[in-house]
Scaffold this motif. Structure first.
Motif, PDB file in Angstrom:
ATOM      1  N   LEU A 307       0.749  -1.185  -0.180  1.00  0.00           N
ATOM      2  CA  LEU A 307      -0.216   0.193   0.083  1.00  0.00           C
ATOM      3  C   LEU A 307       0.657   1.251   0.021  1.00  0.00           C
ATOM      4  N   ALA A 310       2.388   1.671  -3.439  1.00  0.00           N
ATOM      5  CA  ALA A 310       1.321   2.214  -4.310  1.00  0.00           C
ATOM      6  C   ALA A 310       0.998   3.684  -4.370  1.00  0.00           C
ATOM      7  N   LEU A 312      -1.053   5.812  -3.014  1.00  0.00           N
ATOM      8  CA  LEU A 312      -2.412   6.213  -3.462  1.00  0.00           C
ATOM      9  C   LEU A 312      -2.961   7.499  -2.746  1.00  0.00           C
ATOM     10  N   VAL A 318      -6.744   1.400 -10.007  1.00  0.00           N
ATOM     11  CA  VAL A 318      -5.860   0.381  -9.786  1.00  0.00           C
ATOM     12  C   VAL A 318      -6.117  -1.064 -10.354  1.00  0.00           C
ATOM     13  N   ASP A 320      -5.478  -4.890  -9.694  1.00  0.00           N
ATOM     14  CA  ASP A 320      -4.533  -6.239  -8.950  1.00  0.00           C
ATOM     15  C   ASP A 320      -4.546  -7.452  -9.709  1.00  0.00           C
ATOM     16  N   LEU A 332      -6.046  -2.149  -0.704  1.00  0.00           N
ATOM     17  CA  LEU A 332      -5.837  -1.047  -1.913  1.00  0.00           C
ATOM     18  C   LEU A 332      -7.159  -0.241  -2.057  1.00  0.00           C
ATOM     19  N   VAL A 339     -10.541  -0.096  -7.962  1.00  0.00           N
ATOM     20  CA  VAL A 339      -9.841  -1.205  -7.885  1.00  0.00           C
ATOM     21  C   VAL A 339     -10.459  -2.457  -8.896  1.00  0.00           C
TER      22      VAL A 339
END
Length: 462
Positions: A307, A310, A312, A318, A320, A332, A339
């Motif tokens: 995380l 990433a 964010l 995103v 995955d 996330l 996501v």
């Protein structure tokens, strides 16, 4: 049989006794000694130690040896606390102190980056270890066999299918460990015949126990050789009465002559179809065949690092890939705008959707299929443009088609969660050649006392 050397270029022969000094460790934790440049791998050996070994196998490029007598002892050596450590193949590093284990795992990643990328300049941090590196596993899969007319259950000996009988495993969670022993006793009570690999006869193949660390719920699964389970009702009743925290009892049927543990058919014999696990603030429903990390403490550390990498801010889309039951996706989703998760297993995706509902998370969308097929489809037909892509592939690494799609999608950041330093480094080379800079790697000790290492890597688009 003659003891003559088969190949004159190989400086050792089978059954030869040698005095050696160990120089290094393999990625599986065996000591490496070299004779005229020819490497010999010897378990239970540490760098710097001098020893007498017996050569037990000779190949073209390397051989294997057995430790006969140690002449000197490394200051990294400790006495393994497990009484069956030297026979059981479950752990490889109990003879190393914890600091040395963590250092070895970092070196695995460093060496892979050097070998496959020719890079020594990528920051690889110290391995994140556990405060208590014992009793961490939330799942036990124990094969069953017969010895001297009695059912035994344990783990395979090193490099064999010979089962080492086990009464207690130091890396298993206590509740799972106790469940395995209780079920073993119950199966003996009803004279249930263990499966025999050679003849294909017998009933019980594996005992599986899974435990939710915070929920305390336990699932017991009996893997049988086909549908028949004699005394089934009595066995179920005894497991209900005698296994602490029992929440689910399951039968999985596998009548194939195979090393694969599970068959395709599963039946709930009693209780719920899942147990609950928790990582951080998130709850996860685990069905019998769900893949989930076996170390919940380190899983939280791993996901928090993913995380962080990433990075964010709340507006990102995103992807995955290899999302499993949605564990990383849901982490996330708390920080992302949207996501998308993809996984080849339909059962895993059903669990992922269930887990999203369980945690009241609505900004996730899960699809069944191969990541290398679904992600290009999202890009071409659904106009999904990812700001960040997270991958957590199996040991074989990412499919090359997926890597090329990721390069073409040009996300700002890629986060690569890996359980295999070699395939990680191979894939990082492709992504690096495709315009991404490997910023840093964080190894995580997900499996203390074993030679395995997980890692999280951050990549940024140049």
């Amino acid at each position: 049989m003659s003891n003559k050397r088969i190949n004159k270029n190989i400086p050792v022969q089978k059954n030869e006794f040698l005095n050696v000094t160990f120089e290094d460790l393999t990625h599986e934790g065996a000591g490496v000694a070299k004779v005229d440049g020819y490497p010999i791998f010897v378990p239970d050996s540490l760098p710097g130690e001098e020893a007498e070994i017996k050569v037990v196998k000779v190949g073209k490029s390397f051989g294997f040896g057995r430790l006969m007598k140690r002449h000197t002892t490394s200051d990294q050596r400790v006495d393994p606390p497990c009484p069956i450590y030297h026979w059981c193949g479950g752990c490889q590093l109990q003879h190393m102190d914890q600091k040395a284990q963590l250092s070895l795992k970092r070196e695995q990643v460093v060496n892979a980056l050097h070998k496959y990328m020719g890079r020594d300049d990528i920051p690889v941090h110290k391995t994140m270890g556990m405060e208590e590196p014992w009793a961490y596993r939330n799942k036990a899969q124990v094969p069953v066999a017969e010895r001297n007319g009695e059912l035994i259950a344990g783990f395979y000996a090193k490099q064999s299918h010979h089962i080492v009988d086990m009464d207690h495993c130091l890396i298993q969670g206590d509740q799972n460990d106790a469940a395995i022993q209780v079920v073993k006793t119950i199966l003996k009570r009803y004279n249930i015949q263990p499966y025999d690999e050679e003849s294909g006869k017998g009933v019980i193949r594996h005992i599986v126990a899974r435990n939710g660390r915070l929920s305390g719920e336990t699932m017991v699964m009996l893997v049988t050789n086909g549908e028949t389970l004699p005394k089934r009702d009595a066995i179920v009743e005894d497991i209900r009465r005698e296994v602490s925290g029992i929440h689910s009892i399951v039968q999985n049927m596998n009548d194939k002559k195979t090393n694969v543990i599970f068959g395709k058919r599963t039946e709930i014999l009693w209780g719920e179809s899942y147990i609950e696990e928790q990582v951080g603030k998130l709850r996860f429903a685990l069905s019998p065949l769900s893949f989930f990390q076996v170390n919940p403490v380190q899983t939280e550390a791993l996901y928090e690092k993913a995380l962080e990498y990433a990075d964010l801010r709340g507006q990102e889309t995103v992807i995955d890939a290899y999302c499993g039951i949605g564990s990383i996706s849901l982490f996330l989703a708390e920080k992302a705008k949207k996501v998308y998760g993809v996984e080849v297993s339909g059962e895993a995706i059903r669990d992922a959707r269930k887990n999203a509902k369980l945690n009241r998370i609505s900004n996730v969308e899960f699809s069944v299929g191969k990541a290398e097929e679904v992600v290009p489809w999202w890009r071409a037909f659904a106009e999904v443009q990812a700001d960040v892509i997270v991958v957590d592939p199996p040991r074989k690494g990412c499919d090359e088609k997926l890597l090329q799609t990721m390069i073409e999608m040009k996300p700002e950041r890629i986060v690569y969660v890996s359980c295999n330093p070699a395939t990680l480094a191979r894939d990082l080379r492709i992504l690096s050649e495709g315009g991404y800079e490997v910023k840093e790697v964080q190894p995580v000790d997900m499996f203390p006392q074993t030679a395995h290492v997980e890692s999280v890597t951050q990549l940024m688009r140049r």
